[in-house]
Write an enzyme that holds these catalytic residues in place. Structure first.
Site, PDB file in Angstrom:
ATOM      1  N   GLU A 177       0.812  -1.230   0.000  1.00 12.14           N
ATOM      2  CA  GLU A 177       0.000   0.000   0.000  1.00 12.14           C
ATOM      3  C   GLU A 177       0.847   1.283   0.000  1.00 12.14           C
ATOM      4  O   GLU A 177       0.619   2.179   0.802  1.00 12.14           O
ATOM      5  CB  GLU A 177      -0.958  -0.011   1.194  1.00 12.14           C
ATOM      6  CG  GLU A 177      -1.843  -1.247   1.231  1.00 12.14           C
ATOM      7  CD  GLU A 177      -2.740  -1.320   2.466  1.00 12.14           C
ATOM      8  OE1 GLU A 177      -2.594  -0.485   3.377  1.00 12.14           O
ATOM      9  OE2 GLU A 177      -3.590  -2.229   2.506  1.00 12.14           O
ATOM     10  N   ASN A 220       2.038  -4.976  -3.247  1.00 13.36           N
ATOM     11  CA  ASN A 220       0.679  -5.421  -2.922  1.00 13.36           C
ATOM     12  C   ASN A 220      -0.145  -4.188  -2.572  1.00 13.36           C
ATOM     13  O   ASN A 220       0.336  -3.295  -1.871  1.00 13.36           O
ATOM     14  CB  ASN A 220       0.782  -6.355  -1.700  1.00 13.36           C
ATOM     15  CG  ASN A 220      -0.511  -7.054  -1.334  1.00 13.36           C
ATOM     16  OD1 ASN A 220      -1.126  -7.697  -2.186  1.00 13.36           O
ATOM     17  ND2 ASN A 220      -0.918  -6.968  -0.076  1.00 13.36           N
ATOM     18  N   HIS A 256     -10.184  -6.549  -1.892  1.00 12.78           N
ATOM     19  CA  HIS A 256     -11.250  -6.429  -0.879  1.00 12.78           C
ATOM     20  C   HIS A 256     -12.445  -5.768  -1.560  1.00 12.78           C
ATOM     21  O   HIS A 256     -12.496  -4.556  -1.730  1.00 12.78           O
ATOM     22  CB  HIS A 256     -10.759  -5.595   0.311  1.00 12.78           C
ATOM     23  CG  HIS A 256      -9.668  -6.272   1.064  1.00 12.78           C
ATOM     24  ND1 HIS A 256      -9.886  -7.419   1.809  1.00 12.78           N
ATOM     25  CD2 HIS A 256      -8.346  -6.009   1.171  1.00 12.78           C
ATOM     26  CE1 HIS A 256      -8.737  -7.803   2.347  1.00 12.78           C
ATOM     27  NE2 HIS A 256      -7.793  -6.980   1.975  1.00 12.78           N
ATOM     28  N   ASP A 287     -11.909 -10.768  -0.457  1.00 12.67           N
ATOM     29  CA  ASP A 287     -13.171 -11.061   0.233  1.00 12.67           C
ATOM     30  C   ASP A 287     -14.229 -10.166  -0.408  1.00 12.67           C
ATOM     31  O   ASP A 287     -13.900  -9.201  -1.090  1.00 12.67           O
ATOM     32  CB  ASP A 287     -13.086 -10.920   1.764  1.00 12.67           C
ATOM     33  CG  ASP A 287     -12.425  -9.665   2.272  1.00 12.67           C
ATOM     34  OD1 ASP A 287     -12.363  -8.667   1.517  1.00 12.67           O
ATOM     35  OD2 ASP A 287     -11.979  -9.662   3.432  1.00 12.67           O
TER      36      ASP A 287
HETATM   37  C1  XIL Z   1      -6.189  -6.826   8.357  1.00 10.08           C
HETATM   38  C2  XIL Z   1      -6.376  -8.052   9.234  1.00 10.08           C
HETATM   39  O1  XIL Z   1      -7.256  -8.937   8.568  1.00 10.08           O
HETATM   40  C3  XIL Z   1      -6.902  -7.689  10.596  1.00 10.08           C
HETATM   41  O2  XIL Z   1      -6.855  -8.823  11.464  1.00 10.08           O
HETATM   42  C4  XIL Z   1      -6.101  -6.559  11.212  1.00 10.08           C
HETATM   43  O3  XIL Z   1      -6.697  -6.168  12.437  1.00 10.08           O
HETATM   44  C5  XIL Z   1      -6.002  -5.383  10.255  1.00 10.08           C
HETATM   45  O4  XIL Z   1      -5.467  -5.819   9.018  1.00 10.08           O
HETATM   46  N1  XIL Z   1      -4.893  -4.917   3.775  1.00 10.08           N
HETATM   47  C6  XIL Z   1      -3.864  -5.704   4.203  1.00 10.08           C
HETATM   48  C7  XIL Z   1      -4.087  -6.647   5.330  1.00 10.08           C
HETATM   49  O5  XIL Z   1      -2.793  -5.709   3.585  1.00 10.08           O
HETATM   50  O6  XIL Z   1      -2.918  -6.852   6.072  1.00 10.08           O
HETATM   51  C8  XIL Z   1      -5.219  -6.192   6.217  1.00 10.08           C
HETATM   52  O7  XIL Z   1      -5.471  -7.206   7.205  1.00 10.08           O
HETATM   53  C9  XIL Z   1      -6.442  -5.898   5.413  1.00 10.08           C
HETATM   54  C10 XIL Z   1      -6.186  -4.807   4.405  1.00 10.08           C
END
Ligand code: XIL
Length: 378
Positions: A177, A220, A256, A287
Site C-alpha cells: 500500500e 501489494n 477487498h 473477500d
Molecule cells: C487486516 C487483518 O485482517 C486484521 O486482522 C487486522 O486487524 C487489520 O489488518 N490490507 C492488508 C491486510 O494488507 O494486512 C489487512 O489485514 C487488510 C487490508
C-alpha cells in the site's frame, strides 16, 4: 504458468481416485464423523500451477474478539485450513507490531508454527509484509530516530525476518500500500518514505532479495483491481525499478470487494498489462463483503451476487498466464476482519461460521474444475 492437464494426465488422476473402502468393509466400520473428502476441496480442483490460499487467522483484530487464537485452538479450523488450501498467508503474524514488538525483540513463535503447519500440509507460504504505513509498533513510529538509525532498523528487520524463513516463503509482499488513491506516493503516513525518501523502496526489495534470493518479491495494494490512477502508478514505477536492476517479481492485487459497488470488470485486463511487463501477478486478499443488518442473514440474491464476484475474480486470474496465486482473506465468517472494520457489512468469506459452504465456495470450485478437470493440486 498454468499448465492445463493433458488427457492422459486426467485419466491417470481419475484412476488414482480409489474408493476408500469397499461397500462390505464400509458397512463394518464405525460411523465416521463427516470429514473433508480430499477430492472435494479447492486445492484438489485447482490447476497444477495455481496456488489457492487463505489468510491464517491470528493477531490484529482477533486479539479483541471473544475467542481464543483461532489457528492455535480451533481444530475444525485447522482441518479446513489444511484440506482446502495450497498456500497460506499470515494475517497479522509477520506485521511489524506483531513480529517486532520492541526494538530488540522478535516474536517468531506464531509464524514458526504457521510455517511448520504449511510444510506438514504441503502448502506454500506468502510473507506479508515488510514495508507498510500501518500496524507498526509505537517504538518505531514514535521513536524519533535519525535517518541512519531508521535505515539500519529497516535493513535489520528485513534481513532478520526474511532470512529466518529463507527457502520457506514462496512470495513476499515486500511493500504494501505505498500509493494513495490518486497515484501519489504515501509520503505522509509511510514512515519509511516520509523519512528516507522514495529510494528506500528499492532498498527494501534489494535487502529482501539478499536475504532470500529464491523468494518472489511483490508489491501489494488495495483499490488496484481495475485500471486507475493507483494501478497506473505501479505500472509506471515497476519498470523503472527493474531498469535499475531492483529485484521486483510481481504485482499483487488485494481484492477487498463489496457488493455495494460494481465488479471491477477490467480486472483481467489490468492483470494482463502487468503480465505483459514480464511480471507475476496474484490476488492476495480477496473477500466480498455485503450489507447485512445485525441479526439478519444475507438474501439468496446477495449470496449469488457475492458468488459471482468471487468467481469473476478467479476467472480473471486463471485467464492470465502468470497469475499463479489466488488467496482469500480468511475462509470462514467466524473469524473475518470485515464486520470489525466495516460497520453494517459482513459475511464476506466463502464459508459460514460453522464451516459449511456458501454459494461463493461452490462458484470457486466450479471455476477451478472447469480450468482443470479432475486434476489435484496437492
Ligand atoms: C487486516 C487483518 O485482517 C486484521 O486482522 C487486522 O486487524 C487489520 O489488518 N490490507 C492488508 C491486510 O494488507 O494486512 C489487512 O489485514 C487488510 C487490508
Amino acid at each position: 504458468m498454468k499448465a492445463r492437464q493433458s488427457l492422459a494426465a486426467a485419466v491417470l488422476a481419475s484412476a488414482l481416485i480409489l474408493p476408500t473402502a469397499t461397500p462390505a468393509l464400509a458397512a463394518q466400520e464405525a460411523p465416521q464423523k463427516p470429514g473433508i473428502e480430499k477430492q472435494d476441496t479447492l486445492r484438489w480442483a485447482a490447476p497444477q500451477d495455481l496456488k489457492i490460499g487463505t489468510a491464517v487467522a491470528g493477531g490484529g483484530h482477533h486479539e479483541t474478539q471473544p475467542y481464543p487464537a483461532p489457528f492455535t485452538y480451533d481444530s475444525a479450523y485447522r482441518e479446513h485450513l489444511a484440506a482446502e488450501f495450497s498456500s497460506v498467508s499470515p494475517e497479522n503474524q509477520l506485521k511489524w507490531e506483531f513480529v517486532h514488538p520492541t526494538r530488540d525483540t522478535y516474536r517468531f513463535a506464531e509464524m514458526d508454527a504457521i510455517v511448520q503447519f504449511a510444510q506438514e500440509n504441503h502448502q506454500v507460504v506468502r510473507g506479508h509484509t515488510l514495508f507498510w504505513h500501518s500496524q507498526n509498533p509505537a517504538w518505531l513510529e514514535q521513536g524519533n530516530f535519525s535517518k541512519d538509525e531508521l535505515r539500519a532498523i529497516l535493513k535489520d528487520h528485513i534481513q532478520t525476518v526474511v532470512g529466518r524463513y529463507a527457502g520457506k516463503i514462496q512470495q513476499w509482499d515486500v511493500a504494501n500500500e505505498i500509493f494513495n488513491g490518486d497515484g501519489t506516493l504515501r509520503t505522509t503516513d509511510n514512515i519509511w518514505i516520509r523519512e528516507l525518501g522514495p529510494e528506500i523502496i528499492a532498498d527494501a526489495f534489494r535487502w529482501a532479495h539478499e536475504a532470500d534470493p529464491k523468494a518472489k518479491l511483490f508489491f501489494n495494494d488495495y483499490g488496484v483491481e481495475g485500471v486507475n490512477a493507483k494501478s497506473n502508478a505501479y505500472l509506471k514505477l515497476i519498470p523503472q525499478l527493474k531498469a535499475q536492476g531492483v529485484p521486483v517479481d510481481g504485482f499483487a492485487i488485494q481484492g477487498h470487494l463489496s457488493t455495494r459497488y460494481g465488479f471491477p470488470g477490467d480486472l483481467q485486463a489490468n492483470l494482463q498489462r502487468f503480465n505483459d511487463l514480464g511480471l507475476e501477478t496474484a490476488i492476495t486478499e480477496i473477500d466480498v463483503r455485503m450489507d447485512v443488518a445485525a441479526g439478519t442473514k444475507p438474501t439468496a440474491a446477495q449470496l449469488e451476487k457475492q458468488a459471482s464476484y468471487y468467481q469473476r475474480a478467479l476467472d480473471a486470474c486463471i485467464s492470465v498466464e502468470e497469475c499463479n496465486s489466488f488467496t482469500i482473506w480468511g475462509f470462514t465468517d467466524k473469524y473475518s476482519w470485515v464486520p470489525v472494520f466495516f460497520s453494517g457489512e459482513g459475511e464476506a468469506t466463502v464459508m459460514w461460521n460453522d464451516f459449511t459452504r456458501k454459494p461463493a465456495y461452490y462458484a470457486l470450485q466450479e471455476s477451478l474444475e472447469q480450468a482443470s478437470p479432475g486434476r489435484g493440486n496437492r
